[in-house]
Scaffold this active site. Structure first.
Site, PDB file in Angstrom:
ATOM      1  N   GLU A  85       5.722  -5.500 -11.859  1.00 52.18           N
ATOM      2  CA  GLU A  85       5.347  -5.015 -10.537  1.00 52.18           C
ATOM      3  C   GLU A  85       5.296  -6.153  -9.522  1.00 52.18           C
ATOM      4  O   GLU A  85       4.632  -7.171  -9.748  1.00 52.18           O
ATOM      5  CB  GLU A  85       3.977  -4.324 -10.580  1.00 52.18           C
ATOM      6  CG  GLU A  85       3.598  -3.709  -9.244  1.00 52.18           C
ATOM      7  CD  GLU A  85       2.141  -3.299  -9.162  1.00 52.18           C
ATOM      8  OE1 GLU A  85       1.604  -3.272  -8.040  1.00 52.18           O
ATOM      9  OE2 GLU A  85       1.532  -3.022 -10.217  1.00 52.18           O
TER      10      GLU A  85
ATOM     11  N   ASN B  98       6.597   8.698  -3.397  1.00 54.41           N
ATOM     12  CA  ASN B  98       5.152   8.851  -3.557  1.00 54.41           C
ATOM     13  C   ASN B  98       4.552   9.290  -2.224  1.00 54.41           C
ATOM     14  O   ASN B  98       4.585   8.552  -1.241  1.00 54.41           O
ATOM     15  CB  ASN B  98       4.534   7.520  -4.002  1.00 54.41           C
ATOM     16  CG  ASN B  98       3.048   7.635  -4.266  1.00 54.41           C
ATOM     17  OD1 ASN B  98       2.561   8.673  -4.708  1.00 54.41           O
ATOM     18  ND2 ASN B  98       2.314   6.565  -4.011  1.00 54.41           N
TER      19      ASN B  98
ATOM     20  N   LYS C  67       2.465  -8.437 -13.872  1.00 55.25           N
ATOM     21  CA  LYS C  67       2.211  -8.644 -12.442  1.00 55.25           C
ATOM     22  C   LYS C  67       2.288 -10.150 -12.204  1.00 55.25           C
ATOM     23  O   LYS C  67       1.292 -10.872 -12.340  1.00 55.25           O
ATOM     24  CB  LYS C  67       0.825  -8.102 -12.071  1.00 55.25           C
ATOM     25  CG  LYS C  67       0.455  -8.236 -10.596  1.00 55.25           C
ATOM     26  CD  LYS C  67       1.022  -7.132  -9.753  1.00 55.25           C
ATOM     27  CE  LYS C  67       0.455  -7.197  -8.333  1.00 55.25           C
ATOM     28  NZ  LYS C  67       1.055  -6.158  -7.459  1.00 55.25           N
TER      29      LYS C  67
ATOM     30  N   SER D 200      -2.799 -11.352  -5.320  1.00 54.41           N
ATOM     31  CA  SER D 200      -3.913 -11.855  -4.522  1.00 54.41           C
ATOM     32  C   SER D 200      -4.920 -10.729  -4.373  1.00 54.41           C
ATOM     33  O   SER D 200      -4.643  -9.580  -4.708  1.00 54.41           O
ATOM     34  CB  SER D 200      -3.421 -12.353  -3.156  1.00 54.41           C
ATOM     35  OG  SER D 200      -2.695 -11.348  -2.492  1.00 54.41           O
TER      36      SER D 200
ATOM     37  N   ALA E 267       4.701  -7.628  -5.454  1.00 57.17           N
ATOM     38  CA  ALA E 267       3.578  -7.623  -4.505  1.00 57.17           C
ATOM     39  C   ALA E 267       4.172  -7.418  -3.123  1.00 57.17           C
ATOM     40  O   ALA E 267       5.236  -7.957  -2.808  1.00 57.17           O
ATOM     41  CB  ALA E 267       2.806  -8.929  -4.584  1.00 57.17           C
TER      42      ALA E 267
ATOM     43  N   GLU F  85       0.805  -1.224   0.000  1.00 58.99           N
ATOM     44  CA  GLU F  85       0.000   0.000   0.000  1.00 58.99           C
ATOM     45  C   GLU F  85       0.844   1.283   0.000  1.00 58.99           C
ATOM     46  O   GLU F  85       0.552   2.239   0.701  1.00 58.99           O
ATOM     47  CB  GLU F  85      -0.957   0.018   1.204  1.00 58.99           C
ATOM     48  CG  GLU F  85      -1.943  -1.143   1.243  1.00 58.99           C
ATOM     49  CD  GLU F  85      -2.883  -1.188   0.035  1.00 58.99           C
ATOM     50  OE1 GLU F  85      -3.243  -0.109  -0.468  1.00 58.99           O
ATOM     51  OE2 GLU F  85      -3.230  -2.295  -0.395  1.00 58.99           O
ATOM     52  N   VAL F  86       1.907   1.278  -0.812  1.00 60.90           N
ATOM     53  CA  VAL F  86       2.713   2.503  -0.951  1.00 60.90           C
ATOM     54  C   VAL F  86       2.579   3.101  -2.352  1.00 60.90           C
ATOM     55  O   VAL F  86       3.240   4.088  -2.674  1.00 60.90           O
ATOM     56  CB  VAL F  86       4.209   2.246  -0.634  1.00 60.90           C
ATOM     57  CG1 VAL F  86       4.390   1.862   0.815  1.00 60.90           C
ATOM     58  CG2 VAL F  86       4.814   1.214  -1.573  1.00 60.90           C
ATOM     59  N   GLY F  87       1.710   2.495  -3.170  1.00 56.89           N
ATOM     60  CA  GLY F  87       1.463   3.058  -4.499  1.00 56.89           C
ATOM     61  C   GLY F  87       2.290   2.450  -5.612  1.00 56.89           C
ATOM     62  O   GLY F  87       2.591   3.121  -6.603  1.00 56.89           O
ATOM     63  N   LYS F  88       2.645   1.171  -5.479  1.00 58.66           N
ATOM     64  CA  LYS F  88       3.443   0.535  -6.539  1.00 58.66           C
ATOM     65  C   LYS F  88       2.730   0.575  -7.887  1.00 58.66           C
ATOM     66  O   LYS F  88       3.336   0.890  -8.919  1.00 58.66           O
ATOM     67  CB  LYS F  88       3.761  -0.921  -6.170  1.00 58.66           C
ATOM     68  CG  LYS F  88       4.782  -1.089  -5.072  1.00 58.66           C
ATOM     69  CD  LYS F  88       5.219  -2.532  -4.922  1.00 58.66           C
ATOM     70  CE  LYS F  88       4.071  -3.482  -4.633  1.00 58.66           C
ATOM     71  NZ  LYS F  88       3.417  -3.217  -3.344  1.00 58.66           N
ATOM     72  N   THR F  89       1.450   0.236  -7.905  1.00 59.66           N
ATOM     73  CA  THR F  89       0.703   0.229  -9.164  1.00 59.66           C
ATOM     74  C   THR F  89       0.565   1.646  -9.713  1.00 59.66           C
ATOM     75  O   THR F  89       0.706   1.883 -10.914  1.00 59.66           O
ATOM     76  CB  THR F  89      -0.686  -0.400  -8.970  1.00 59.66           C
ATOM     77  OG1 THR F  89      -0.539  -1.714  -8.440  1.00 59.66           O
ATOM     78  CG2 THR F  89      -1.435  -0.472 -10.296  1.00 59.66           C
ATOM     79  N   PHE F  90       0.277   2.590  -8.836  1.00 57.67           N
ATOM     80  CA  PHE F  90       0.144   3.991  -9.219  1.00 57.67           C
ATOM     81  C   PHE F  90       1.427   4.485  -9.886  1.00 57.67           C
ATOM     82  O   PHE F  90       1.399   5.123 -10.947  1.00 57.67           O
ATOM     83  CB  PHE F  90      -0.168   4.808  -7.962  1.00 57.67           C
ATOM     84  CG  PHE F  90      -0.420   6.263  -8.206  1.00 57.67           C
ATOM     85  CD1 PHE F  90      -1.488   6.694  -8.967  1.00 57.67           C
ATOM     86  CD2 PHE F  90       0.419   7.212  -7.640  1.00 57.67           C
ATOM     87  CE1 PHE F  90      -1.725   8.050  -9.171  1.00 57.67           C
ATOM     88  CE2 PHE F  90       0.193   8.561  -7.831  1.00 57.67           C
ATOM     89  CZ  PHE F  90      -0.884   8.986  -8.602  1.00 57.67           C
TER      90      PHE F  90
ATOM     91  N   ASP G 231      -4.935  -4.355  -9.897  1.00 56.30           N
ATOM     92  CA  ASP G 231      -3.622  -3.800 -10.243  1.00 56.30           C
ATOM     93  C   ASP G 231      -3.147  -4.336 -11.594  1.00 56.30           C
ATOM     94  O   ASP G 231      -2.646  -3.584 -12.442  1.00 56.30           O
ATOM     95  CB  ASP G 231      -2.594  -4.143  -9.172  1.00 56.30           C
ATOM     96  CG  ASP G 231      -2.886  -3.467  -7.847  1.00 56.30           C
ATOM     97  OD1 ASP G 231      -3.694  -2.506  -7.830  1.00 56.30           O
ATOM     98  OD2 ASP G 231      -2.317  -3.895  -6.825  1.00 56.30           O
TER      99      ASP G 231
END
Length: 227
Positions: free
Chosen positions: A117, A177, A38, A42, A119, A13-18, A55
């Site tokens: 990316e 980010n 990817k 999960s 996980a 939840e640090v914005g990898k996909t973003f 994602d």
């Protein structure tokens, strides 16, 4: 052969996909054909008879080349839990050979750049013996680190970088980010990170809130990555 980079983060939840989307869009703006991968996801939902991850769908949508979903995400599990636990619950085992085969298929396309990316964070277990970082090491992929700016990020960033380099991999760059708009002493933390991280700085994405949109790639210095 496509330039291939692995995108990891200081935590979940640090914005990898973003950030991966921003990297992909910046590369496309520079004239490259880009694909997103990817390997393991999960927290997937059934769509058209197939488990799909939001994602991975983002990476598929941002890709320059149209490919089936499964080519972007070979391992998809329904529960939003650690992938190795989700795999065990599904009586499956995550096999690194399958991850490599999937990446090889993407490299065989006309793509110029592939962003892979991860996980969670760097040390993500994928089975009883291996971490996803073991696979990244076997593929000799240069790594891009996404630093989620919040309390504790300096420690998380430096420890993650230490682990990546201990594994013998190149840190191709890092992206900051801002995920906590209320972070105390934000600029002082940014200055400390820039001083202590010895790797190319690819961009700082500010807190955008509802304004986060396709223009986010303008915060990325893709030229520093694709030299």
């Amino acid at each position: 052969m496509a330039n291939t980079f692995f995108v990891t983060g200081t935590d979940t939840e640090v914005g990898k996909t973003f950030v991966t989307r921003a990297l992909m869009q910046a590369a496309i703006e520079s004239g490259r054909k880009v694909l997103g991968y990817k390997p393991v996801a999960s927290g997937c939902e059934l769509q058209d008879g197939e488990l799909k991850n939001s994602d991975a769908l983002t990476l598929q949508a941002c890709s320059s080349i149209t490919l089936p979903y499964a080519m972007h995400n070979p391992y998809a599990f329904a529960p939003a839990i650690a992938p190795h636990i989700a795999a065990a619950q599904a009586n499956e085992s995550i096999n690194v050979a399958r991850l490599s085969e999937g990446l090889a298929r993407l490299k065989a396309t006309a793509a110029d750049v592939i962003f892979v990316e991860g996980a969670g964070g760097w040390r993500l277990p994928i089975n009883d013996r291996q971490y996803l970082s073991d696979w990244v090491k076997s593929e000799h992929l240069p790594v891009i680190l996404v630093v989620g700016a919040r309390l504790g990020c300096i420690n998380h960033a430096l420890l993650t970088l230490e682990a990546i380099r201990h594994d013998g991999l190149v840190v191709a760059g890092w992206v900051l980010n801002q995920i906590d708009p209320t972070m105390s002493q934000y600029q002082a933390n940014v200055d400390t990170l820039k001083q202590r991280i010895k790797a190319p700085f690819l961009g700082e994405i500010p807190w955008l809130g509802e304004q986060a949109n396709d223009s986010v790639h303008n915060f990325i210095d893709i030229a520093a990555l694709l030299k």
